[in-house]
Design an enzyme around this catalytic site. Structure first.
Site, short mmCIF file in Angstrom:
data_model
loop_
_atom_site.label_atom_id
_atom_site.label_comp_id
_atom_site.label_asym_id
_atom_site.label_seq_id
_atom_site.Cartn_x
_atom_site.Cartn_y
_atom_site.Cartn_z
CG ASP A 12 -6.12 7.38 3.72
OD1 ASP A 12 -5.72 7.21 5.09
OD2 ASP A 12 -5.28 8.20 2.83
CG HIS A 28 -6.55 2.87 0.55
ND1 HIS A 28 -5.19 2.63 0.03
CD2 HIS A 28 -6.69 4.27 0.08
CE1 HIS A 28 -4.72 3.80 -0.64
NE2 HIS A 28 -5.93 4.82 -0.36
#
Length: 236
Positions: A45, A191
């Site tokens: 993400d 991430h």
């Protein structure tokens, strides 16, 4: 801790419980794949950014791993070349909203944050994404309906290590968090950047992936994309 910080922390905790995986989200989330198949999916993400996303793509390429990237629309506009590269190398590109704003998803009316990010991604890769992950994982019932009406599958997770923290958590600690939680069908949330950052240095996530992939394979797991894990289309 002052009163304002205490209230903010309490709101965050309640929001995470009610709106985020593994329990929240009002039934809209796919939090894992079939528990009968030894396969897992890496998802990333908040990117893209440079050089951190590029470094992660280098690592995934060396390991021959395909992942799913949930991209912030603003960052897609900043770094279309990175998104093009990820797509060309076989990774799946999903929508992570235009500005990574929790507030946009909490509004009773709206949807522009969804559509604008899709437009940014479509302009770069020529395909309209059908996978969505809300910023912070917060999903209200009305946001879920907006996404459903637009034809999106909402992707959650069942493993969420601390690689979002700044400063970075060492890769060894991230690996120790992930390993005990892995099950057939797991979706691992990590991430590749920090949201809304044009440039960001981030190395521990890639180091953790480099450690986890050989271990997963030694345990008999295939590493697949979200569409492969869930049997869903990546693009319209």
């Amino acid at each position: 801790m002052n009163a304002r910080a205490t209230v903010t922390k309490a709101i965050d905790q309640i929001g995470n419980l009610l709106l985020s995986p593994p329990y929240g989200g009002f039934g809209y989330y796919y939090n894992h794949g079939p528990r009968t198949r030894r396969a897992v999916a890496f998802t990333f993400d908040d990117g893209p950014s440079k050089p951190c996303t590029e470094h992660l793509l280098d690592t995934l390429g060396e390991l021959n791993v395909k992942a799913t990237f949930f991209c912030v629309g603003l960052s897609v506009q900043w770094h279309p070349d990175v998104v093009q590269r990820a797509f060309a190398e076989g990774h799946v590109i999903g929508n992570h909203s235009m500005m990574h704003s929790r507030k946009a998803g909490l509004m009773l009316r709206g949807g522009e944050h969804i559509d604008a990010a899709t437009a940014a991604i479509t302009q770069v890769i020529g395909r309209r994404p059908r996978l969505y992950r809300p910023p912070w994982g917060w999903l209200t019932p009305w946001e879920g309906r907006r996404l459903q009406q637009r034809g999106y599958a909402v992707i959650g997770w069942d493993i969420y290590p601390d690689d979002w923290k700044v400063p970075e958590v060492p890769a060894e600690q991230l690996v120790a968090q992930v390993k005990p939680l892995v099950k057939p069908g797991s979706i691992i949330l990590m991430h590749d950047s920090v949201s809304n950052q044009i440039r960001w240095e981030k190395t521990e996530t890639a180091r953790a992936v480099r450690m986890l992939v050989p271990w997963l394979r030694s345990e008999g797991y295939d590493i697949v994309t979200i569409p492969e894990l869930l049997g869903l289309p990546a693009y319209a």
